[in-house]
Design an enzyme around this catalytic site. Structure first.
Site, PDB file in Angstrom:
ATOM      1  N   GLU A  42       0.840  -1.203   0.000  1.00 31.12           N
ATOM      2  CA  GLU A  42       0.000   0.000   0.000  1.00 31.12           C
ATOM      3  C   GLU A  42       0.871   1.247   0.000  1.00 31.12           C
ATOM      4  OE1 GLU A  42      -2.605   1.717  -0.242  1.00 31.12           O
ATOM      5  OE2 GLU A  42      -4.178   1.229   1.187  1.00 31.12           O
ATOM      6  N   ASP A  43       0.317   2.330  -0.504  1.00 25.75           N
ATOM      7  CA  ASP A  43       1.071   3.578  -0.487  1.00 25.75           C
ATOM      8  C   ASP A  43       1.191   4.167   0.918  1.00 25.75           C
ATOM      9  OD1 ASP A  43      -1.651   4.214  -0.346  1.00 25.75           O
ATOM     10  OD2 ASP A  43      -1.632   5.655  -1.981  1.00 25.75           O
ATOM     11  N   ASP A  72      -3.261   5.652   6.820  1.00 28.77           N
ATOM     12  CA  ASP A  72      -3.682   6.938   7.387  1.00 28.77           C
ATOM     13  C   ASP A  72      -4.628   6.631   8.556  1.00 28.77           C
ATOM     14  OD1 ASP A  72      -4.081   9.721   7.473  1.00 28.77           O
ATOM     15  OD2 ASP A  72      -5.695   9.664   5.999  1.00 28.77           O
ATOM     16  N   PHE A  96      -1.060  16.252   4.205  1.00 26.64           N
ATOM     17  CA  PHE A  96      -1.494  15.547   3.002  1.00 26.64           C
ATOM     18  C   PHE A  96      -0.360  15.581   1.980  1.00 26.64           C
ATOM     19  CE2 PHE A  96      -3.716  14.564  -0.888  1.00 26.64           C
ATOM     20  CZ  PHE A  96      -4.587  13.568  -0.463  1.00 26.64           C
ATOM     21  N   ARG A 138       0.535  11.716  -9.149  1.00 28.38           N
ATOM     22  CA  ARG A 138       1.040  10.366  -8.851  1.00 28.38           C
ATOM     23  C   ARG A 138       2.423  10.140  -9.444  1.00 28.38           C
ATOM     24  NH1 ARG A 138      -3.208   7.271  -6.778  1.00 28.38           N
ATOM     25  NH2 ARG A 138      -5.272   7.671  -7.638  1.00 28.38           N
TER      26      ARG A 138
HETATM   27  P1  IMP Z   1      -7.004   5.257   5.248  1.00 26.49           P
HETATM   28  O1  IMP Z   1      -8.130   4.312   4.996  1.00 26.49           O
HETATM   29  O2  IMP Z   1      -7.476   6.508   5.922  1.00 26.49           O
HETATM   30  O3  IMP Z   1      -5.837   4.616   5.986  1.00 26.49           O
HETATM   31  O4  IMP Z   1      -6.526   5.786   3.854  1.00 26.49           O
HETATM   32  C1  IMP Z   1      -5.748   5.068   3.015  1.00 26.49           C
HETATM   33  C2  IMP Z   1      -5.811   5.640   1.626  1.00 26.49           C
HETATM   34  O5  IMP Z   1      -6.111   7.038   1.629  1.00 26.49           O
HETATM   35  C3  IMP Z   1      -4.466   5.509   0.993  1.00 26.49           C
HETATM   36  O6  IMP Z   1      -4.334   4.295   0.318  1.00 26.49           O
HETATM   37  C4  IMP Z   1      -4.421   6.707   0.061  1.00 26.49           C
HETATM   38  O7  IMP Z   1      -4.966   6.377  -1.190  1.00 26.49           O
HETATM   39  C5  IMP Z   1      -5.282   7.745   0.728  1.00 26.49           C
HETATM   40  N1  IMP Z   1      -4.477   8.745   1.475  1.00 26.49           N
HETATM   41  C6  IMP Z   1      -4.339   8.869   2.814  1.00 26.49           C
HETATM   42  N2  IMP Z   1      -3.516   9.881   3.143  1.00 26.49           N
HETATM   43  C7  IMP Z   1      -3.102  10.395   1.970  1.00 26.49           C
HETATM   44  C8  IMP Z   1      -2.207  11.481   1.626  1.00 26.49           C
HETATM   45  O8  IMP Z   1      -1.589  12.170   2.457  1.00 26.49           O
HETATM   46  N3  IMP Z   1      -2.051  11.720   0.301  1.00 26.49           N
HETATM   47  C9  IMP Z   1      -2.684  10.989  -0.681  1.00 26.49           C
HETATM   48  N4  IMP Z   1      -3.510   9.980  -0.406  1.00 26.49           N
HETATM   49  C10 IMP Z   1      -3.725   9.687   0.907  1.00 26.49           C
HETATM   50 MG    MG Z   2      -5.739   7.762  -3.163  1.00 30.72          MG
END
Ligand code: IMP
Ligand code: MG
Length: 170
Positions: free
Chosen positions: A94-95, A98, A147, A160
């Protein structure tokens, strides 16, 4: 935009992660990487190129965000895997983690498919934003609550392709 992690810093860290992962699995076992699209594709591409020939890979697509910078908490499944995970050593790639909501959901689904082992690798982690506890065995960098874009991460599908990670400013 301000550069948070430059290309060379990211390259060096991913190489370390690849070595760490290789060391953690018995030499004769396959490692099956599951890339979470779209954000994970650049990380995945660099990670696998630092690994040995025992790596196999597949891709899954989920979306948890609309086009904004705040998590909706909602996760949608957009593309499933092509092959079974049964009895395989699976690593989710995963990238960023969060709130943890996306990963939590994904891990539950993938675990139900009976992999031999299931671990997760995230290039970035924002621990201050976590809403649910979720195990992430391999983390590239821990960052503050900003962000970020680049290196696979987008804002409204843009940026990206940046070779570095930058703090997003409109
Ligand atoms: P989570 O479910 O809140 O953990 O979010 C995960 C997804 O939200 C990641 O796979 C990203 O695609 C997106 N995301 C969360 N934070 C960022 C950020 O700082 N920049 C870009 N995408 C983010
Ligand atoms: Mg995204």
């Amino acid at each position: 935009m301000i550069v948070l992690l430059d290309a060379e810093t990211i390259r060096a860290r991913i190489k370390e992660l690849a070595l760490e992962i290789e060391r953690d699995y018995p030499a004769d076992e396959e490692i099956h990487l599951v890339c979470v699209l779209k954000g994970g594709f650049v990380f995945m591409a660099d990670l696998v190129r630092s690994m040995s020939a025992r790596v196999s890979m597949d891709f899954i697509a989920v979306s948890s965000y609309g086009s904004g910078t705040k998590s909706s908490g909602e996760v949608r499944f957009q593309k499933d895997l092509d092959t079974s995970l049964e009895s395989r050593n699976v690593i989710v790639v995963e990238d960023i983690v969060d709130t943890g909501l996306t990963l939590k959901y994904l891990q539950e689904i993938l675990r139900s498919r009976a992999p031999k082992t299931l671990r997760t690798a995230c290039l970035l982690s924002k621990p201050s934003r976590r809403k649910v506890e979720v195990p992430v065995e391999y983390i590239g960098f821990t960052i503050e609550d900003k962000f970020v874009v680049g290196y696979g991460l987008d804002f409204a599908e843009k940026y990206r392709n940046l070779p570095h990670i930058a703090i997003f400013q409109e």
